[in-house]
Design a protein around this motif. Structure first.
Motif, PDB file in Angstrom:
ATOM      1  N   ALA A  59      28.964  37.560  46.515  1.00  0.00           N
ATOM      2  CA  ALA A  59      29.983  36.516  46.273  1.00  0.00           C
ATOM      3  C   ALA A  59      29.404  35.051  45.916  1.00  0.00           C
ATOM      4  CB  ALA A  59      30.747  36.357  47.527  1.00  0.00           C
ATOM      5  N   ALA A  60      27.914  34.735  46.554  1.00  0.00           N
ATOM      6  CA  ALA A  60      27.549  33.625  46.143  1.00  0.00           C
ATOM      7  C   ALA A  60      27.333  33.354  44.772  1.00  0.00           C
ATOM      8  CB  ALA A  60      26.514  33.168  47.051  1.00  0.00           C
ATOM      9  N   PHE A  61      26.621  34.288  44.382  1.00  0.00           N
ATOM     10  CA  PHE A  61      25.973  34.229  42.920  1.00  0.00           C
ATOM     11  C   PHE A  61      27.301  34.772  42.053  1.00  0.00           C
ATOM     12  CE2 PHE A  61      23.980  38.451  43.934  1.00  0.00           C
ATOM     13  CZ  PHE A  61      24.631  39.204  43.204  1.00  0.00           C
ATOM     14  N   GLY A  62      27.988  35.530  42.543  1.00  0.00           N
ATOM     15  CA  GLY A  62      29.343  36.129  41.788  1.00  0.00           C
ATOM     16  C   GLY A  62      30.238  35.009  41.454  1.00  0.00           C
ATOM     17  N   LEU A  63      30.417  34.179  42.169  1.00  0.00           N
ATOM     18  CA  LEU A  63      31.289  32.791  42.108  1.00  0.00           C
ATOM     19  C   LEU A  63      30.740  31.956  41.253  1.00  0.00           C
ATOM     20  CD1 LEU A  63      32.834  32.217  45.606  1.00  0.00           C
ATOM     21  CD2 LEU A  63      34.023  33.077  43.486  1.00  0.00           C
ATOM     22  N   GLY A  64      29.439  31.371  41.379  1.00  0.00           N
ATOM     23  CA  GLY A  64      28.593  30.712  40.349  1.00  0.00           C
ATOM     24  C   GLY A  64      28.807  31.216  38.884  1.00  0.00           C
ATOM     25  N   VAL A  91      27.310  45.511  43.315  1.00  0.00           N
ATOM     26  CA  VAL A  91      27.649  44.468  42.761  1.00  0.00           C
ATOM     27  C   VAL A  91      28.800  44.145  41.681  1.00  0.00           C
ATOM     28  CG1 VAL A  91      26.246  42.448  41.257  1.00  0.00           C
ATOM     29  CG2 VAL A  91      25.177  43.666  43.271  1.00  0.00           C
ATOM     30  N   SER A  92      28.604  45.304  40.679  1.00  0.00           N
ATOM     31  CA  SER A  92      29.592  45.177  39.626  1.00  0.00           C
ATOM     32  C   SER A  92      31.120  45.051  40.328  1.00  0.00           C
ATOM     33  CB  SER A  92      29.568  46.392  38.751  1.00  0.00           C
ATOM     34  OG  SER A  92      28.222  46.280  38.208  1.00  0.00           O
ATOM     35  N   ASN A  93      31.278  46.202  41.289  1.00  0.00           N
ATOM     36  CA  ASN A  93      32.874  46.239  41.974  1.00  0.00           C
ATOM     37  C   ASN A  93      33.036  44.920  42.605  1.00  0.00           C
ATOM     38  OD1 ASN A  93      33.100  48.910  40.999  1.00  0.00           O
ATOM     39  ND2 ASN A  93      32.072  49.631  42.873  1.00  0.00           N
ATOM     40  N   GLU A  94      31.918  44.394  43.166  1.00  0.00           N
ATOM     41  CA  GLU A  94      32.447  42.848  43.965  1.00  0.00           C
ATOM     42  C   GLU A  94      32.986  41.932  43.018  1.00  0.00           C
ATOM     43  OE1 GLU A  94      32.783  40.285  47.347  1.00  0.00           O
ATOM     44  OE2 GLU A  94      32.996  42.223  46.838  1.00  0.00           O
ATOM     45  N   ILE A  95      32.004  41.857  41.750  1.00  0.00           N
ATOM     46  CA  ILE A  95      32.488  40.912  40.951  1.00  0.00           C
ATOM     47  C   ILE A  95      33.905  41.163  40.160  1.00  0.00           C
ATOM     48  CG2 ILE A  95      31.567  39.627  38.753  1.00  0.00           C
ATOM     49  CD1 ILE A  95      28.684  39.784  39.479  1.00  0.00           C
ATOM     50  N   ARG A  96      34.089  42.284  39.990  1.00  0.00           N
ATOM     51  CA  ARG A  96      35.261  42.560  39.556  1.00  0.00           C
ATOM     52  C   ARG A  96      36.583  42.049  40.289  1.00  0.00           C
ATOM     53  NH1 ARG A  96      32.516  47.372  37.660  1.00  0.00           N
ATOM     54  NH2 ARG A  96      32.271  47.459  35.559  1.00  0.00           N
ATOM     55  N   ARG A  97      36.034  42.401  41.718  1.00  0.00           N
ATOM     56  CA  ARG A  97      37.052  41.995  42.544  1.00  0.00           C
ATOM     57  C   ARG A  97      37.334  40.246  42.733  1.00  0.00           C
ATOM     58  NH1 ARG A  97      37.390  44.853  47.783  1.00  0.00           N
ATOM     59  NH2 ARG A  97      36.223  43.174  48.594  1.00  0.00           N
ATOM     60  N   VAL A 105      37.867  39.455  31.794  1.00  0.00           N
ATOM     61  CA  VAL A 105      36.250  39.548  31.997  1.00  0.00           C
ATOM     62  C   VAL A 105      35.802  40.918  32.079  1.00  0.00           C
ATOM     63  CG1 VAL A 105      34.764  38.778  33.699  1.00  0.00           C
ATOM     64  CG2 VAL A 105      36.577  37.441  33.382  1.00  0.00           C
ATOM     65  N   LYS A 106      34.847  41.116  31.039  1.00  0.00           N
ATOM     66  CA  LYS A 106      34.433  42.451  30.848  1.00  0.00           C
ATOM     67  C   LYS A 106      32.954  42.649  31.482  1.00  0.00           C
ATOM     68  CE  LYS A 106      33.682  46.202  27.601  1.00  0.00           C
ATOM     69  NZ  LYS A 106      33.551  46.790  26.137  1.00  0.00           N
ATOM     70  N   ILE A 107      32.844  43.643  32.379  1.00  0.00           N
ATOM     71  CA  ILE A 107      31.550  43.567  33.064  1.00  0.00           C
ATOM     72  C   ILE A 107      31.143  45.135  32.818  1.00  0.00           C
ATOM     73  CG2 ILE A 107      30.367  43.610  35.179  1.00  0.00           C
ATOM     74  CD1 ILE A 107      32.751  42.146  36.340  1.00  0.00           C
ATOM     75  N   LEU A 108      29.943  45.484  32.306  1.00  0.00           N
ATOM     76  CA  LEU A 108      29.079  46.611  32.027  1.00  0.00           C
ATOM     77  C   LEU A 108      27.956  46.752  33.192  1.00  0.00           C
ATOM     78  CD1 LEU A 108      29.305  46.984  28.336  1.00  0.00           C
ATOM     79  CD2 LEU A 108      30.769  48.236  29.774  1.00  0.00           C
ATOM     80  N   THR A 109      27.813  48.104  33.670  1.00  0.00           N
ATOM     81  CA  THR A 109      26.962  48.275  34.461  1.00  0.00           C
ATOM     82  C   THR A 109      25.841  49.431  33.602  1.00  0.00           C
ATOM     83  OG1 THR A 109      28.481  48.319  36.408  1.00  0.00           O
ATOM     84  CG2 THR A 109      26.185  49.580  36.609  1.00  0.00           C
ATOM     85  N   LEU A 110      24.477  48.903  33.730  1.00  0.00           N
ATOM     86  CA  LEU A 110      23.609  49.636  32.705  1.00  0.00           C
ATOM     87  C   LEU A 110      22.551  50.192  33.781  1.00  0.00           C
ATOM     88  CD1 LEU A 110      23.379  47.332  29.538  1.00  0.00           C
ATOM     89  CD2 LEU A 110      24.665  49.276  29.927  1.00  0.00           C
TER      90      LEU A 110
END
Length: 476
Positions: A59-64, A91-97, A105-110
């Motif tokens: 959440a710390a870096f995600g919010l940033g 991490v992808s799921n948490e940032i989507r939340r 906001v489009k997030i891709l997991t590679l």
């Protein structure tokens, strides 16, 4: 502002959309690592955050990075590198939340384990945030399917484990492809010399944020047990599991060989146990984690690297088959239990070969540790409890447009099982897993085999034992 409000997310310069997302997730107060790292992160500084697993660093870096993101600019603005596919998905799921109230906001997991071509097709349609493992990110850069020319934020998550897993060269090759003007955030549970070295090369005057890696004795109860000379360590582990009866447990081994042998021993004595280690194919790692998380197995036996970044919120106990090789690894192991305010227990076997490592743990705890004798075997019935749930694998997933509602409807329709007998449903690209109560598993399997999903019949089978996971070459 009052001192009591200092750890309130509203005290930070966050957008209304992000504050609304935090409220929807019931995130009311910052954890220590968030309270210390978010101000410099939001100020645009490079930050090194040292904190244990489960401390709230995502959440710390995600919010940033979400605060810096411009959704109107449809280009890749943030890259998050993780050591494992499991952590990348988490991490992808948490940032989507966190971004649920931001919109568009489009997030891709590679990561490895998913066809490269499908990922390349998704990248061709654009994205804002990329989360991935170093090997697969490097593959996309080499084949020119990933454009990072507009990157504003680089995050190295669990950097120490990436180095442990041999990703240093990949990390450095990836960094060379990034804009020099960017914000770099590095999070690591430990801060060895290798981390200091890579931070010096890829960061600009980083601010170091450290959160003490300790566990409250009131939250996690630790007990150490002496293993008599020539005693059977596997039998001792079975005894502890029988005496303490955890509903879910993570058993840590120091080697892959021990992981397989312990799992075989437990399974042979009737325990619902599965193994997790680095020699497993990615699809089988996924399958093992699904079965443990949905209650189809009570015990997961794993190595330290394999267990890092697992998204397991509720875990009754941790068992150390051997004491960990260093104090920080011991802390991370026991920190898998007692999360989210719940209480947990940690039990460790101490043989003659563990005495030196036990001294390291004593130094960490700041007090002597006196191992106790193994408890006596319980009287009467000692048969291990069966798993409450069973898992059915369906050979169809997202690519076949299968949704959780389709599976639930197929199971509970006319002549089907009760809705309360259906547990967690996990859907991957080509497969789906559904947990059902063990006593309803045969009826559920029959219903799926005789019925249809999306108007088509699909193969389904009941997963049983470790034999349903294969060992082979890992994907990148």
């Amino acid at each position: 502002m009052s001192e009591r409000d200092a750890d309130d997310f509203a005290s930070l310069p966050l957008s209304e959309a992000l504050l609304a997302g935090l409220a929807a997730l019931d995130y009311q107060r910052m954890t220590p690592v968030q309270e210390k790292s978010l101000p410099p992160i939001l100020a645009g500084r490079d930050v090194i955050g040292q904190s244990k697993t489960g401390s709230g660093k995502t959440a710390a870096f995600g919010l940033g990075l979400l605060m810096r993101l411009d959704a109107a600019e449809f280009c890749i603005q943030s890259l998050i590198l993780c050591p494992t596919r499991e952590l990348a998905n988490q991490v992808s799921n948490e940032i989507r939340r966190l971004a649920s109230q931001v919109g568009n906001v489009k997030i891709l997991t590679l990561c490895g384990g998913t066809p490269f071509r499908h990922q390349a097709d998704s990248l061709a349609h654009g994205a804002h945030i990329i989360v991935g493992t170093p090997g697969r990110i490097e593959d996309h850069l080499r084949k020119k399917t990933l454009d990072l020319d507009h990157l504003a934020v680089l995050v190295l998550d669990e950097a120490d484990r990436m180095l442990d897993m041999g990703f240093q060269d990949s990390l450095e090759r990836i960094v060379k492809e990034l804009p020099a003007e960017r914000q770099t955030l590095l999070f690591s549970a430990t801060y060895p010399a290798e981390i200091q070295s890579i931070a010096t090369r890829v960061m600009q005057q980083p601010e170091l944020v450290r959160v003490a890696a300790t566990h409250d004795a009131e939250t996690i109860s630790q007990q150490f047990f002496t293993l008599p000379p020539d005693a059977d360590r596997a039998a001792a582990l079975r005894l502890l599991l029988t005496v303490f009866k955890p509903s879910s447990a993570l058993v840590f081994c120091n080697t892959r060989r021990d992981t397989d042998e312990v799992t075989a021993s437990l399974s042979g004595h009737g325990f619902a146990a599965l193994a997790l280690h680095g020699d497993m194919l990615q699809r089988d790692r996924d399958q093992t984690l699904v079965r443990f998380a949905n209650g189809s197995a009570r015990i997961l036996v794993a190595t330290d690297v394999a267990a890092r970044g697992l998204d397991i919120d509720s875990l009754d106990a941790v068992f150390n088959y051997h004491i960990a090789n260093d104090a920080e690894a011991h802390l991370h192991r026991i920190g898998r239990t007692g999360r989210a305010g719940s209480k947990g227990s940690a039990y460790s076997l101490v043989g003659s070969e563990d005495v030196r490592k036990l001294a390291i743990v004593e130094e960490l705890l700041g007090q002597p540790v006196t191992p106790q004798p193994l408890p006596p075997p319980p009287q009467g019935q000692t048969k291990p409890p069966d798993a409450v749930m069973a898992t059915i694998l369906i050979d169809a997933g997202k690519k076949q447009k299968i949704r959780a509602g389709d599976i639930l409807g197929a199971l509970t329709g006319e002549g089907g099982i009760a809705g309360g007998d259906v547990g967690k449903i996990d859907i991957f690209d080509q497969r789906a897993f559904v947990a059902v109560r063990s006593d309803a598993a045969r009826a559920a399997l029959k219903k799926l085999r005789e019925g249809k999903l999306k108007g088509r019949s699909h193969r389904a089978r009941l997963l049983q034992g470790q034999s349903d996971a294969r060992v082979g070459q890992r994907g990148r």
